[in-house]
Design a protein around this motif. Structure first.
Motif, PDB file in Angstrom:
ATOM      1  N   ALA A  45       0.835  -1.206   0.000  1.00  0.00           N
ATOM      2  CA  ALA A  45       0.000   0.000   0.000  1.00  0.00           C
ATOM      3  C   ALA A  45       0.868   1.254   0.000  1.00  0.00           C
ATOM      4  N   ASN A  46       1.925   1.253   0.799  1.00  0.00           N
ATOM      5  CA  ASN A  46       2.838   2.402   0.824  1.00  0.00           C
ATOM      6  C   ASN A  46       3.517   2.614  -0.524  1.00  0.00           C
ATOM      7  N   GLU A  47       3.849   1.530  -1.188  1.00  0.00           N
ATOM      8  CA  GLU A  47       4.488   1.606  -2.512  1.00  0.00           C
ATOM      9  C   GLU A  47       3.581   2.352  -3.495  1.00  0.00           C
ATOM     10  N   VAL A  48       2.314   2.028  -3.495  1.00  0.00           N
ATOM     11  CA  VAL A  48       1.358   2.664  -4.399  1.00  0.00           C
ATOM     12  C   VAL A  48       1.153   4.132  -4.023  1.00  0.00           C
ATOM     13  N   ILE A  49       1.041   4.387  -2.720  1.00  0.00           N
ATOM     14  CA  ILE A  49       0.834   5.772  -2.260  1.00  0.00           C
ATOM     15  C   ILE A  49       2.025   6.647  -2.626  1.00  0.00           C
ATOM     16  N   GLU A  50       3.235   6.130  -2.426  1.00  0.00           N
ATOM     17  CA  GLU A  50       4.439   6.915  -2.705  1.00  0.00           C
ATOM     18  C   GLU A  50       4.612   7.209  -4.193  1.00  0.00           C
ATOM     19  N   THR A  51       4.272   6.258  -5.040  1.00  0.00           N
ATOM     20  CA  THR A  51       4.482   6.451  -6.476  1.00  0.00           C
ATOM     21  C   THR A  51       3.265   7.047  -7.172  1.00  0.00           C
ATOM     22  N   GLN A  52       2.103   7.030  -6.493  1.00  0.00           N
ATOM     23  CA  GLN A  52       0.855   7.525  -7.086  1.00  0.00           C
ATOM     24  C   GLN A  52       0.574   6.847  -8.426  1.00  0.00           C
ATOM     25  N   ASP A  53       0.851   5.544  -8.483  1.00  0.00           N
ATOM     26  CA  ASP A  53       0.715   4.805  -9.728  1.00  0.00           C
ATOM     27  C   ASP A  53       0.092   3.441  -9.437  1.00  0.00           C
ATOM     28  N   THR A  54      -0.567   2.874 -10.437  1.00  0.00           N
ATOM     29  CA  THR A  54      -1.097   1.522 -10.330  1.00  0.00           C
ATOM     30  C   THR A  54       0.036   0.542 -10.587  1.00  0.00           C
ATOM     31  N   LYS A  55       0.125  -0.475  -9.745  1.00  0.00           N
ATOM     32  CA  LYS A  55       1.201  -1.461  -9.883  1.00  0.00           C
ATOM     33  C   LYS A  55       0.608  -2.852 -10.033  1.00  0.00           C
ATOM     34  N   GLU A  56       1.253  -3.666 -10.851  1.00  0.00           N
ATOM     35  CA  GLU A  56       0.910  -5.084 -10.970  1.00  0.00           C
ATOM     36  C   GLU A  56       2.193  -5.872 -10.961  1.00  0.00           C
ATOM     37  N   TYR A  57       2.224  -6.893 -10.122  1.00  0.00           N
ATOM     38  CA  TYR A  57       3.380  -7.780 -10.052  1.00  0.00           C
ATOM     39  C   TYR A  57       2.895  -9.185 -10.376  1.00  0.00           C
ATOM     40  N   ILE A  59       5.223 -11.947 -10.933  1.00  0.00           N
ATOM     41  CA  ILE A  59       6.132 -12.946 -10.380  1.00  0.00           C
ATOM     42  C   ILE A  59       6.895 -12.324  -9.213  1.00  0.00           C
ATOM     43  N   PHE A  60       7.396 -13.174  -8.356  1.00  0.00           N
ATOM     44  CA  PHE A  60       8.082 -12.755  -7.140  1.00  0.00           C
ATOM     45  C   PHE A  60       9.228 -11.785  -7.438  1.00  0.00           C
ATOM     46  N   GLN A  61       9.996 -12.049  -8.482  1.00  0.00           N
ATOM     47  CA  GLN A  61      11.170 -11.242  -8.799  1.00  0.00           C
ATOM     48  C   GLN A  61      10.812  -9.804  -9.202  1.00  0.00           C
ATOM     49  N   GLU A  62       9.583  -9.555  -9.598  1.00  0.00           N
ATOM     50  CA  GLU A  62       9.172  -8.198  -9.970  1.00  0.00           C
ATOM     51  C   GLU A  62       8.923  -7.312  -8.756  1.00  0.00           C
ATOM     52  N   LEU A  63       8.700  -7.919  -7.616  1.00  0.00           N
ATOM     53  CA  LEU A  63       8.412  -7.144  -6.405  1.00  0.00           C
ATOM     54  C   LEU A  63       9.640  -6.344  -5.969  1.00  0.00           C
ATOM     55  N   PRO A  64       9.425  -5.188  -5.346  1.00  0.00           N
ATOM     56  CA  PRO A  64      10.550  -4.442  -4.781  1.00  0.00           C
ATOM     57  C   PRO A  64      11.280  -5.302  -3.744  1.00  0.00           C
ATOM     58  N   GLY A  65      12.561  -5.077  -3.600  1.00  0.00           N
ATOM     59  CA  GLY A  65      13.394  -5.887  -2.705  1.00  0.00           C
ATOM     60  C   GLY A  65      12.906  -5.938  -1.273  1.00  0.00           C
ATOM     61  N   ASN A  66      12.443  -4.808  -0.734  1.00  0.00           N
ATOM     62  CA  ASN A  66      11.981  -4.810   0.648  1.00  0.00           C
ATOM     63  C   ASN A  66      10.744  -5.690   0.830  1.00  0.00           C
ATOM     64  N   ILE A  67       9.889  -5.752  -0.165  1.00  0.00           N
ATOM     65  CA  ILE A  67       8.679  -6.567  -0.066  1.00  0.00           C
ATOM     66  C   ILE A  67       9.026  -8.046  -0.243  1.00  0.00           C
ATOM     67  N   ARG A  69      11.782  -9.359   0.744  1.00  0.00           N
ATOM     68  CA  ARG A  69      12.377  -9.711   2.034  1.00  0.00           C
ATOM     69  C   ARG A  69      11.277  -9.994   3.070  1.00  0.00           C
ATOM     70  N   LEU A  70      10.251  -9.130   3.104  1.00  0.00           N
ATOM     71  CA  LEU A  70       9.158  -9.336   4.055  1.00  0.00           C
ATOM     72  C   LEU A  70       8.397 -10.630   3.774  1.00  0.00           C
ATOM     73  N   LEU A  71       8.171 -10.929   2.496  1.00  0.00           N
ATOM     74  CA  LEU A  71       7.502 -12.189   2.144  1.00  0.00           C
ATOM     75  C   LEU A  71       8.322 -13.395   2.573  1.00  0.00           C
ATOM     76  N   ASN A  72       9.626 -13.318   2.361  1.00  0.00           N
ATOM     77  CA  ASN A  72      10.494 -14.421   2.788  1.00  0.00           C
ATOM     78  C   ASN A  72      10.488 -14.578   4.303  1.00  0.00           C
ATOM     79  N   MET A  73      10.434 -13.462   5.022  1.00  0.00           N
ATOM     80  CA  MET A  73      10.356 -13.531   6.484  1.00  0.00           C
ATOM     81  C   MET A  73       9.032 -14.163   6.917  1.00  0.00           C
ATOM     82  N   ASP A  74       7.932 -13.789   6.246  1.00  0.00           N
ATOM     83  CA  ASP A  74       6.633 -14.406   6.545  1.00  0.00           C
ATOM     84  C   ASP A  74       6.675 -15.906   6.282  1.00  0.00           C
TER      85      ASP A  74
END
Length: 95
Positions: A45-57, A59-67, A69-74
């Motif tokens: 949600a923060n990613e979309v708010i900061e960029t003011q753009d619609t995003k679609e991912y 595959i996993f590799q398309e996600l930003p690195g911080n996200i 990392r969070l998915l791997n931690m989950d």
């Protein structure tokens, strides 16, 4: 609002009713979760708010690195803790 614990503002009554119907059809439940348990959604949600753009991912590799990392931690079930520091404001007085 969905669980009928708060009054629904008239502007969104129809949306809330639609959500309730869909939850009933799916036999789904809504539960509360603290922000620490929802870091991936919060980060997306923060990613979309900061960029003011619609995003679609797609595959996993398309996600930003911080996200990623969070998915791997989950996935590894690493707990995400909220630590609050209490700051004490000390004002020195000359005597």
């Amino acid at each position: 609002m969905i669980l009928k614990q708060w009054k629904v503002p008239w502007e969104i009554v129809e949306r809330v009713e639609d959500i309730r119907k869909r939850l009933h059809q799916l036999d789904a439940k809504i539960i509360h979760i603290f922000r620490e348990g929802n870091t991936v959604a919060d980060s997306l949600a923060n990613e979309v708010i900061e960029t003011q753009d619609t995003k679609e991912y797609h595959i996993f590799q398309e996600l930003p690195g911080n996200i990623r990392r969070l998915l791997n931690m989950d996935k590894a079930q690493v707990p995400n803790l909220r630590i609050r520091n209490k700051y004490i404001n000390i004002q020195w007085q000359e005597q």
